[in-house]
Design a protein around this motif. Structure first.
Motif, PDB file in Angstrom:
ATOM      1  N   UNK A   1       0.836  -1.210   0.000  1.00 16.63           N
ATOM      2  CA  UNK A   1       0.000   0.000   0.000  1.00 16.63           C
ATOM      3  C   UNK A   1       0.864   1.252   0.000  1.00 16.63           C
ATOM      4  N   UNK A   2       1.941   1.250   0.765  1.00 15.98           N
ATOM      5  CA  UNK A   2       2.858   2.405   0.788  1.00 15.98           C
ATOM      6  C   UNK A   2       3.463   2.629  -0.589  1.00 15.98           C
ATOM      7  N   UNK A   3       3.847   1.532  -1.239  1.00 15.26           N
ATOM      8  CA  UNK A   3       4.405   1.639  -2.585  1.00 15.26           C
ATOM      9  C   UNK A   3       3.367   2.183  -3.559  1.00 15.26           C
ATOM     10  N   UNK A   4       2.123   1.729  -3.409  1.00 16.07           N
ATOM     11  CA  UNK A   4       1.047   2.201  -4.287  1.00 16.07           C
ATOM     12  C   UNK A   4       0.781   3.684  -4.082  1.00 16.07           C
ATOM     13  N   UNK A   5       0.788   4.112  -2.824  1.00 17.07           N
ATOM     14  CA  UNK A   5       0.533   5.518  -2.515  1.00 17.07           C
ATOM     15  C   UNK A   5       1.591   6.428  -3.124  1.00 17.07           C
ATOM     16  N   UNK A   6       2.814   5.967  -3.170  1.00 15.99           N
ATOM     17  CA  UNK A   6       3.909   6.795  -3.678  1.00 15.99           C
ATOM     18  C   UNK A   6       4.065   6.735  -5.185  1.00 15.99           C
ATOM     19  N   UNK A   7       3.410   5.746  -5.814  1.00 14.61           N
ATOM     20  CA  UNK A   7       3.623   5.556  -7.252  1.00 14.61           C
ATOM     21  C   UNK A   7       2.331   5.513  -8.071  1.00 14.61           C
ATOM     22  N   UNK A   8       1.228   5.950  -7.468  1.00 13.33           N
ATOM     23  CA  UNK A   8      -0.030   5.995  -8.211  1.00 13.33           C
ATOM     24  C   UNK A   8      -0.594   4.638  -8.549  1.00 13.33           C
ATOM     25  N   UNK A   9      -0.273   3.634  -7.730  1.00  7.04           N
ATOM     26  CA  UNK A   9      -0.764   2.283  -7.991  1.00  7.04           C
ATOM     27  C   UNK A   9      -2.011   1.957  -7.196  1.00  7.04           C
ATOM     28  N   UNK A  10      -2.488   0.742  -7.391  1.00  9.59           N
ATOM     29  CA  UNK A  10      -3.672   0.274  -6.684  1.00  9.59           C
ATOM     30  C   UNK A  10      -3.411  -1.085  -6.069  1.00  9.59           C
ATOM     31  N   UNK A  11      -4.224  -1.401  -5.060  1.00  8.83           N
ATOM     32  CA  UNK A  11      -4.020  -2.623  -4.284  1.00  8.83           C
ATOM     33  C   UNK A  11      -5.346  -3.347  -4.099  1.00  8.83           C
ATOM     34  N   UNK A  12      -5.280  -4.672  -4.060  1.00  8.43           N
ATOM     35  CA  UNK A  12      -6.414  -5.492  -3.645  1.00  8.43           C
ATOM     36  C   UNK A  12      -6.050  -6.109  -2.295  1.00  8.43           C
ATOM     37  N   UNK A  13      -6.910  -5.888  -1.287  1.00  7.05           N
ATOM     38  CA  UNK A  13      -6.656  -6.407   0.042  1.00  7.05           C
ATOM     39  C   UNK A  13      -7.086  -7.855   0.181  1.00  7.05           C
ATOM     40  N   UNK A  14      -6.895  -8.401   1.389  1.00  6.30           N
ATOM     41  CA  UNK A  14      -7.159  -9.827   1.584  1.00  6.30           C
ATOM     42  C   UNK A  14      -7.757 -10.105   2.956  1.00  6.30           C
ATOM     43  N   UNK A  15      -8.504 -11.171   3.045  1.00  7.62           N
ATOM     44  CA  UNK A  15      -9.095 -11.724   4.270  1.00  7.62           C
ATOM     45  C   UNK A  15     -10.260 -10.903   4.815  1.00  7.62           C
ATOM     46  N   UNK A  16     -10.056  -9.602   5.035  1.00  4.18           N
ATOM     47  CA  UNK A  16     -11.096  -8.717   5.552  1.00  4.18           C
ATOM     48  C   UNK A  16     -11.148  -7.461   4.680  1.00  4.18           C
ATOM     49  N   UNK A  17     -12.143  -6.624   4.908  1.00  2.00           N
ATOM     50  CA  UNK A  17     -12.236  -5.356   4.187  1.00  2.00           C
ATOM     51  C   UNK A  17     -11.088  -4.444   4.624  1.00  2.00           C
ATOM     52  N   UNK A  18     -10.149  -4.174   3.743  1.00  2.00           N
ATOM     53  CA  UNK A  18      -8.987  -3.351   4.061  1.00  2.00           C
ATOM     54  C   UNK A  18      -9.071  -1.953   3.455  1.00  2.00           C
ATOM     55  N   UNK A  19     -10.280  -1.545   3.072  1.00  2.00           N
ATOM     56  CA  UNK A  19     -10.436  -0.252   2.401  1.00  2.00           C
ATOM     57  C   UNK A  19     -10.047   0.925   3.289  1.00  2.00           C
ATOM     58  N   UNK A  20     -10.145   0.764   4.614  1.00  2.00           N
ATOM     59  CA  UNK A  20      -9.802   1.865   5.515  1.00  2.00           C
ATOM     60  C   UNK A  20      -8.302   2.024   5.707  1.00  2.00           C
ATOM     61  N   UNK A  21      -7.537   1.054   5.266  1.00  2.00           N
ATOM     62  CA  UNK A  21      -6.088   1.087   5.471  1.00  2.00           C
ATOM     63  C   UNK A  21      -5.381   2.014   4.487  1.00  2.00           C
ATOM     64  N   UNK A  22      -5.970   2.187   3.306  1.00  5.51           N
ATOM     65  CA  UNK A  22      -5.363   3.039   2.284  1.00  5.51           C
ATOM     66  C   UNK A  22      -6.387   3.344   1.205  1.00  5.51           C
ATOM     67  N   UNK A  23      -6.330   4.550   0.674  1.00  2.00           N
ATOM     68  CA  UNK A  23      -7.214   4.921  -0.436  1.00  2.00           C
ATOM     69  C   UNK A  23      -6.849   4.185  -1.718  1.00  2.00           C
ATOM     70  N   UNK A  24      -5.694   3.501  -1.725  1.00  2.00           N
ATOM     71  CA  UNK A  24      -5.280   2.746  -2.915  1.00  2.00           C
ATOM     72  C   UNK A  24      -5.962   1.393  -3.010  1.00  2.00           C
ATOM     73  N   UNK A  25      -6.624   0.956  -1.937  1.00  6.58           N
ATOM     74  CA  UNK A  25      -7.282  -0.357  -1.925  1.00  6.58           C
ATOM     75  C   UNK A  25      -8.602  -0.263  -2.678  1.00  6.58           C
ATOM     76  N   UNK A  26      -8.696  -0.965  -3.810  1.00  8.38           N
ATOM     77  CA  UNK A  26      -9.907  -0.876  -4.626  1.00  8.38           C
ATOM     78  C   UNK A  26     -10.955  -1.906  -4.220  1.00  8.38           C
ATOM     79  N   UNK A  27     -10.526  -2.993  -3.592  1.00 11.32           N
ATOM     80  CA  UNK A  27     -11.442  -4.013  -3.085  1.00 11.32           C
ATOM     81  C   UNK A  27     -10.625  -4.984  -2.239  1.00 11.32           C
TER      82      UNK A  27
END
Length: 223
Positions: A136-162
């Motif tokens: 997520x830190x790498x995504x935030x610094x480079x305009x990337x996106x992330x898919x989280x796992x196990x639980x809803x991780x949308x609150x951890x970073x605005x880069x998490x799309x699902x």
């Protein structure tokens, strides 16, 4: 639980996301008073890969914590879902794939995934506990996106799309309901999957560009 199920035979154990085993790992005995609940990670991973491609991404990445079974299944499903969507859409998809050998935040993981993003990777499925924060830190610094796992991780970073979720609440509710109505049966693994609402893809807090609830419902029904 492997020890406790023998030591306390009158106690019933519900073991989420795991099976009992001895220290050597060569005895997986499940006693009649133990109910291990496992989740269909490959189905959750499939939904993650499918949605990523249907949302318009063709350069994907997968980073697993280690090459243990549950992580492998997430990754396997992710690749299959991406492939399925790519065939439907008639596009070519590339997937970078590796195991980080860690479940904690790591500069190495952040640097590696930063290089992936800079090289054109659009979305990375981060499948490894706290290790995902590095992605997520790498995504935030480079305009990337992330898919989280196990639980809803949308609150951890605005880069998490699902997030590819295991429905832990449903598993607990089902098992406790069976316990109280006297139908709880131990000694074998209970699998939570799409057929019993055991897995899902986070849609309510998703940040997709075009992938819709209608598309999600259609593919989920096929699982």
């Amino acid at each position: 639980i492997y020890i406790a199920q023998k030591k306390y035979p009158t106690v019933e154990f519900i073991l989420l996301d795991g099976e009992p085993y001895n220290a050597a790992g060569d005895d997986l005995t499940i006693k009649e008073n133990t109910i291990p609940v496992m989740f269909s990670e490959e189905q959750a991973g499939f939904l993650a890969g499918y949605s990523a491609v249907r949302d318009g991404n063709t350069e994907l990445g997968f980073v697993g914590g280690t090459n243990q079974d549950s992580i492998i299944q997430f990754g396997y499903g992710f690749v299959q879902g991406a492939d399925y969507a790519a065939i439907e859409m008639g596009v070519n998809v590339t997937v970078k794939y590796c195991y980080a050998n860690t479940f904690i935040e790591s500069d190495e993981v952040k640097n590696m995934t930063s290089a992936w993003y800079k090289g054109g990777t659009q979305v990375i499925f981060a499948c490894g506990g706290a290790m995902g924060r590095s992605v997520m830190s790498a995504a935030e610094e480079n305009g990337g996106r992330v898919i989280g796992v196990d639980i809803d991780q949308s609150t951890m970073s605005d880069t998490v799309i699902t997030s590819a979720e295991k429905m832990l609440t449903n598993a607990v509710y089902n098992c406790l309901g069976s316990y109280y109505n006297g139908t709880l049966k131990g000694g074998e693994v209970v699998e939570m999957n799409a057929s019993n609402n055991g897995i899902t893809l986070e849609m309510e807090n998703s940040r997709f560009d075009v992938f819709s609830q209608v598309e999600y419902d259609a593919i989920f029904s096929q699982l």
